[in-house]
Design a protein around this motif. Structure first.
Motif, PDB file in Angstrom:
ATOM      1  N   PRO A  86       3.168   1.984  -4.843  1.00  0.00           N
ATOM      2  CA  PRO A  86       2.222   2.957  -5.260  1.00  0.00           C
ATOM      3  C   PRO A  86       3.417   4.392  -5.355  1.00  0.00           C
ATOM      4  CG  PRO A  86       0.660   2.006  -3.244  1.00  0.00           C
ATOM      5  CD  PRO A  86       1.698   1.036  -3.511  1.00  0.00           C
ATOM      6  N   LEU A  94     -12.696   6.198  -8.227  1.00  0.00           N
ATOM      7  CA  LEU A  94     -12.505   6.866  -8.323  1.00  0.00           C
ATOM      8  C   LEU A  94     -11.847   7.354  -9.672  1.00  0.00           C
ATOM      9  CD1 LEU A  94     -10.152   7.781  -4.515  1.00  0.00           C
ATOM     10  CD2 LEU A  94     -12.469   8.812  -5.363  1.00  0.00           C
ATOM     11  N   ILE A  95     -11.759   5.769 -10.224  1.00  0.00           N
ATOM     12  CA  ILE A  95     -10.441   5.883 -10.929  1.00  0.00           C
ATOM     13  C   ILE A  95     -11.774   5.670 -12.114  1.00  0.00           C
ATOM     14  CG2 ILE A  95     -10.455   4.127 -12.832  1.00  0.00           C
ATOM     15  CD1 ILE A  95      -8.360   2.326 -10.741  1.00  0.00           C
ATOM     16  N   PHE A 138       1.036  -1.181  -0.049  1.00  0.00           N
ATOM     17  CA  PHE A 138       0.064  -0.101  -0.021  1.00  0.00           C
ATOM     18  C   PHE A 138       0.849   1.349  -0.080  1.00  0.00           C
ATOM     19  CE2 PHE A 138      -2.933  -3.109   1.758  1.00  0.00           C
ATOM     20  CZ  PHE A 138      -3.608  -3.449   0.903  1.00  0.00           C
ATOM     21  N   PHE A 173     -13.181  -0.541   0.078  1.00  0.00           N
ATOM     22  CA  PHE A 173     -12.071  -0.062  -0.161  1.00  0.00           C
ATOM     23  C   PHE A 173     -11.984  -0.168  -1.428  1.00  0.00           C
ATOM     24  CE2 PHE A 173      -8.135  -0.971  -1.938  1.00  0.00           C
ATOM     25  CZ  PHE A 173      -7.096  -0.116  -1.734  1.00  0.00           C
ATOM     26  N   LEU A 174     -12.700  -1.598  -2.679  1.00  0.00           N
ATOM     27  CA  LEU A 174     -12.671  -1.592  -3.477  1.00  0.00           C
ATOM     28  C   LEU A 174     -13.576  -0.600  -4.439  1.00  0.00           C
ATOM     29  CD1 LEU A 174     -12.778  -5.589  -4.120  1.00  0.00           C
ATOM     30  CD2 LEU A 174     -10.792  -4.161  -4.356  1.00  0.00           C
ATOM     31  N   PHE A 179     -12.193   2.186  -4.429  1.00  0.00           N
ATOM     32  CA  PHE A 179     -10.911   2.760  -5.951  1.00  0.00           C
ATOM     33  C   PHE A 179     -11.646   3.138  -6.595  1.00  0.00           C
ATOM     34  CE2 PHE A 179      -8.107   0.226  -8.025  1.00  0.00           C
ATOM     35  CZ  PHE A 179      -6.986   1.491  -8.102  1.00  0.00           C
ATOM     36  N   PHE A 180     -12.421   1.647  -7.333  1.00  0.00           N
ATOM     37  CA  PHE A 180     -12.866   2.067  -8.490  1.00  0.00           C
ATOM     38  C   PHE A 180     -13.995   3.504  -9.057  1.00  0.00           C
ATOM     39  CE2 PHE A 180     -12.057  -3.038  -8.260  1.00  0.00           C
ATOM     40  CZ  PHE A 180     -11.460  -2.864  -9.905  1.00  0.00           C
ATOM     41  N   GLN A 183      -1.437   0.871 -12.144  1.00  0.00           N
ATOM     42  CA  GLN A 183      -1.099   1.710 -11.503  1.00  0.00           C
ATOM     43  C   GLN A 183      -0.112   2.744 -12.832  1.00  0.00           C
ATOM     44  OE1 GLN A 183       1.295   0.495  -8.515  1.00  0.00           O
ATOM     45  NE2 GLN A 183      -0.008  -0.204  -6.885  1.00  0.00           N
TER      46      GLN A 183
END
Length: 527
Positions: free
Chosen positions: A248, A342-343, A244, A335-336, A339-340, A432
């Motif tokens: 990154p 935000l993408i 984490f 979290f998943l 995360f998706f 990433q």
């Protein structure tokens, strides 16, 4: 009398026969290899330390002499050297023999180690017994099939790394990154874990990061970390921080090359021992589409398996942790989702349509399975016991894909089959790199002569020439930043760079030379 040349190709000459020195070097190396073959056949060597040293020493010496004679007397720089005319590098008879031999070796190594001499109830025999003295010297115990494999793996990276450095000696970047791979394989992937075992500490390879190290969060590994005191806890914390924080940050600054081409043992073997086969990678668009779906499916598989394994562990030992199974499960789902989301909000313009649909589909499937199993009272998250998922992943991906197919198919499908189609670590780093990294390969379209060297020698199957002809930056999630495309370019068209993220992907631009942008000129004229 000179030999008559029957080759009618205008693109290159057929490879010449090997020299006398190379024949002697081959004989030395094959003699060392013969010792290992005799050991597999249960030949009882009277002095195992001596014959193991002779075997590895002769293999190393033969390879080094062959490499020096093959490359040192030539001008620096990469030449085709009849690569497609050679049986071994052109998918000929010897390529198939080597591929079948490697595949059989991996099958026996993973599933039938008793045929290599492994014996848990009494003394080892065969080739594993030959490595017992070295194993006892390093880790204090008899050898296992994994110690034998790790030793041969490390030796292969070092001797073929020496050959690689000679071949690419004109390129400073290639020399430094190869030395880096050799260092990390010997120290971090081989010696440190074995020394930890000698000290009765958890087996831990710092260079192997989750999800490549898919057993990191298995129950038995967590128990071993927690029972080893402060050192074990530090190992576990380092493993989590690597996922984490470290990964990154380094990928943002340098792209996935910091790991795939500088640290990873899988990439190290592909770059060194697999170098003669890099031109065999499939460059078709069909292969690229298959690659994206398969590698991200493997990533989903390992994510699902890891969530299930940790959930199962917390469920059985909830009184020992503040992190309960419910907090972990819904925290993972949250979290998943975040995360998706935000993408899709901030990076959707960088994703193709099928990538968007695939990401949403995978997320919906994962969340649906979590919800169905949780609310139905089924303690087996994702419908199956966690240990079964881990066993299936270990068999299908950890063994069959990464080992048997990943290395055994080098001579037929190229050296990065595992990295292209199966490695979940490469999938994460690629995501990433594509969306958040500063790394790119810049191109000078005005200098490109369309020779095709860059595309031919790209082991990841990227049609580099297509980008170079348009003067377009290369920003691909699959690119491992090995730099070979730049090293083999005769015109200096390609350059690996870390720059500003703005304007990194110039898909709509066509450059003329270095500085002239045709679209800007047209826009200025119209205004």
């Amino acid at each position: 009398m000179s030999n008559i040349e029957h080759n009618m190709s205008i693109t290159g000459d057929a490879p010449k026969s090997i020299s006398t020195i190379q024949k002697i070097a081959s004989a030395i190396g094959l003699t060392g290899l013969l010792i290992l073959v005799l050991a597999i056949a249960n030949f009882n060597f009277p002095n195992k330390s001596l014959f193991l040293s002779l075997s590895l020493g002769m293999i190393t010496l033969g390879t080094m002499i062959f490499s020096v004679d093959a490359y040192w007397g030539k001008h620096a720089g990469i030449k085709n050297d009849g690569v497609w005319f050679k049986s071994l590098s052109g998918k000929g008879f010897w390529a198939w023999i080597l591929g079948i031999g490697l595949t059989l070796f991996y099958v026996v190594l993973y599933w039938f180690p008793q045929y290599l001499g492994l014996n848990s109830e009494s003394a080892n025999t065969g080739i594993i017994a030959l490595f017992d003295p070295l194993s006892k010297f390093i880790n204090g115990g008899p050898a296992s099939q994994w110690f034998v494999y790790g030793t041969l793996y490390t030796v292969a990276i070092w001797i073929f790394g020496f050959k690689f450095i000679l071949k690419y000696r004109h390129n400073r970047y290639e020399i430094i990154r190869t030395c880096s791979v050799m260092f990390f394989q010997l120290g971090f992937a081989f010696l440190i874990p074995e020394i930890l075992a000698r000290l009765n500490k958890p087996y831990f390879a710092p260079a192997t990061i989750w999800p490549l190290n898919y057993d990191l969060f298995a129950g038995y590994r967590l128990d071993s970390f927690l029972s080893a005191g402060n050192l074990g806890v530090a190992m576990l914390i380092f493993g989590i921080v690597s996922i984490f924080v470290i990964t990154p940050i380094l990928t943002y600054k340098y792209g996935k090359r910091w790991y795939c081409s500088w640290v990873c043992g899988c990439g190290g073997l592909a770059e060194t021992a697999g170098d003669p086969f890099r031109q065999l990678s499939d460059k078709s668009q069909r292969a690229w589409k298959i690659e994206r779906w398969v590698i991200h499916s493997v990533l989903v598989f390992v994510t699902v398996m890891t969530i299930a394994v940790v959930y199962s562990y917390l469920g059985e030992n909830a009184d020992r942790f503040w992190l309960t199974k419910d907090i972990f499960l819904w925290g993972s789902a949250g979290f998943l989702t975040l995360f998706f989301a935000l993408i899709m909000i901030f990076k959707r313009h960088q994703l193709q349509k099928d990538a968007k649909y695939g990401a949403i589909g995978y997320l919906v499937v994962i969340l649906a399975i979590i919800g169905i199993n949780y609310f139905s009272g089924n303690w087996n998250i994702f419908f199956f016991p966690a240990y079964k998922l881990r066993e299936w992943y270990g068999f299908l991906i950890g063994a069959a894909f990464s080992g048997v197919i990943g290395v055994g198919f080098y001579p037929i499908f190229g050296s990065r089959v595992w990295c292209r189609y199966g490695c979940p670590m490469a999938a994460i780093l690629g995501m990433q790199q594509k969306l958040f990294s500063k790394f790119r390969i810049t191109t000078n379209g005005g200098q490109c002569i369309s020779c095709g060297n860059c595309s031919t020698y790209c082991e990841m199957g990227i049609d580099v020439r297509a980008y170079a002809q348009k003067g377009q930056n290369i920003v691909r999630s699959s690119c491992v930043g090995c730099g070979i495309c730049s090293a083999v370019c005769p015109r200096g068209v390609l350059k690996l760079e870390n720059g500003k993220t703005q304007g990194r992907i110039n898909e709509d631009e066509v450059l003329l030379g270095n500085d002239v942008n045709l679209l800007d000129l047209l826009n200025q004229k119209s205004n």
